[in-house]
Scaffold this active site. Structure first.
Site: not given
Length: 469
Positions: A242-243
């Site tokens: 994920s980010k």
């Protein structure tokens, strides 16, 4: 005669070039280069609702920064939709596809019943063998593929091994929507064939599509490509990337000061190995790359490893001019002014002392800023702590001694400070640390005697006296 290897990277233009997509592109590029083949870029833009402004340019920019040049023109999947439609009608004519007149309400009820009965939620084939004359009024049909419903389909995957799916688990997928537009599954198969793609190297999230696509390819009468489905990249905690883990666009890594050579080397080692080799040049990667080196387990993204690798590549750059070219815009932006010619020359001369500590270009530029900063300097907390009242009093004496130095070279200045330390019965660090803080505003820097020479007599003494009592 051996068939020429042709690979492709086929991103959807819905945003930036994702770091996972960049690795897929890299693997395809390396495999083609290794075999003296071709690497093509196809933009899978059939879903016009998901098309993002500037996304195609972002993909091009990211690939260009990484040096992943493609062969031939970029292929737009949307521009080839008439070809996809023709193939769907060919399948219809040979009995390998059919019109389905189910309404949206019917499909919803079908899924609800299947869920209640614990069956797969796919289409139940109710129009598979019905006569179109039974079609209800006002329903525009879709065209579905008549998937084999007996036996099994096996994908001979070069990474995952043989993957077998029972045909009963695969429903009759849509080829053309009710508005006549082709679906992704059809378009991919047709484009790969027409582009001559021999090896489909992609993320293993596409593995479930492979059996469906293989059935379609065989129904049309074409040869199957070689499949290689790469495990996805996970975060350090093993969760989906994920980010917060680093699932950013390639442009973000460029902006964070990473070198393309380092990013490529790091992505190469995420899921592929060549013995214990860690630092792998582009030439070595092309020579060594093969699908057999790809592991079956997901890789874990590690920013620390990327930073260490990036630091290695910064140190390996022999041309100081190249590093100055990378740093200068960042330095000038921070200073709010262009560097003078003599400042640029100083930067080139001093770079060898700065680059061993740098993990990225941004850090490198920031570490150099003090050379050109205007007085009075700002100080980081650790430097403020070093500049105690006692240290400031000592700096006053140091300034007097340095001012009397007949020569302003590193050796002469070092001798003067060492002599002063001995006369005061002090360790060199007791003088060097406050001196460093006064000259740089930091507690970390290259050697202080080099700094004194770079700043020159007038600027050095002025900075020291700014901090002395």
């Amino acid at each position: 005669m051996t068939k020429k290897v042709i690979t492709r990277f086929a991103p959807s233009p819905t945003g930036f070039l994702h770091i996972g997509g960049a690795r897929t592109a890299l693997f395809n590029w390396l495999f083609a280069k290794h075999h003296g083949g071709e690497f093509h870029l196809r933009i899978e833009d059939t879903d016009r609702k998901r098309l993002t402004d500037g996304a195609v340019e972002a993909i091009h920019d990211g690939m260009s920064w990484l040096g992943l040049t493609h062969d031939g023109d970029v292929v737009s999947q949307y521009d080839r939709r008439e070809r996809h439609i023709d193939i769907a009608h060919e399948l219809l004519a040979k009995g390998a596809a059919y019109h389905c007149y189910c309404s949206p309400e019917e499909l919803k009820a079908m899924r609800k019943t299947a869920r209640a009965e614990g069956r797969p939620l796919g289409y139940d084939g109710r129009w598979r063998d019905r006569d179109p004359s039974e079609a209800p009024e006002g329903i525009k049909p879709v065209i579905r593929f008549k998937s084999p419903n007996e036996g099994q389909t096996t994908i001979e995957d070069k990474v995952q091994g043989d993957v077998t799916v029972a045909n009963s688990q695969l429903d009759d997928m849509i080829l053309l929507r009710a508005d006549g537009s082709p679906t992704y599954m059809l378009s991919v198969v047709v484009d790969d064939h027409d582009m001559g793609v021999t090896h489909v190297i992609r993320g293993d999230d596409h593995l479930t599509n492979a059996a469906r696509q293989a059935q379609l390819i065989q129904a049309i009468g074409w040869d199957l490509p070689v499949y290689a489905h790469i495990p996805l990249i996970h975060g350090p905690d093993g969760a989906k990337l994920s980010k917060r883990h680093g699932a950013l666009g390639v442009d973000a890594y460029r902006d964070m000061g990473y070198l393309p050579s380092a990013v490529k080397n790091y992505l190469l080692r995420l899921g592929w190995a060549h013995g214990d080799d860690e630092m792998i040049s582009e030439a070595q990667a092309i020579e060594w790359f093969g699908l057999e080196g790809i592991g079956k387990s997901p890789s874990r993204f590690d920013f620390t490893k990327l930073e260490n690798l990036n630091g290695y590549y910064i140190r390996e750059i022999e041309s100081n001019e190249t590093l100055v070219e990378a740093c200068q815009p960042l330095i000038e932006k921070s200073l709010g002014r262009p560097l003078k010619a003599e400042e640029t020359a100083l930067l080139i001369d001093a770079m060898d002392e700065f680059k061993p500590r740098a993990k990225n270009i941004n850090d490198l530029a920031e570490s150099i800023l003090f050379l050109f900063a205007a007085r009075p300097l700002s100080f980081i907390p650790k430097a403020e702590k070093i500049l105690s009242d006692e240290a400031r009093e000592r700096l006053s004496s140091v300034a007097d001694i340095l001012e009397k130095s007949p020569s302003w070279d590193a050796k002469s200045l070092e001798d003067s400070i060492k002599t002063y330390a001995e006369t005061q019965n002090l360790k060199l660090g007791a003088i060097a640390q406050p001196l460093r803080a006064s000259l740089t505003g930091s507690n970390v820097s290259p050697g202080i005697f080099d700094i004194l020479v770079w700043l020159g007599r007038q600027e050095s003494l002025a900075r020291i006296r700014d901090c002395s009592n």
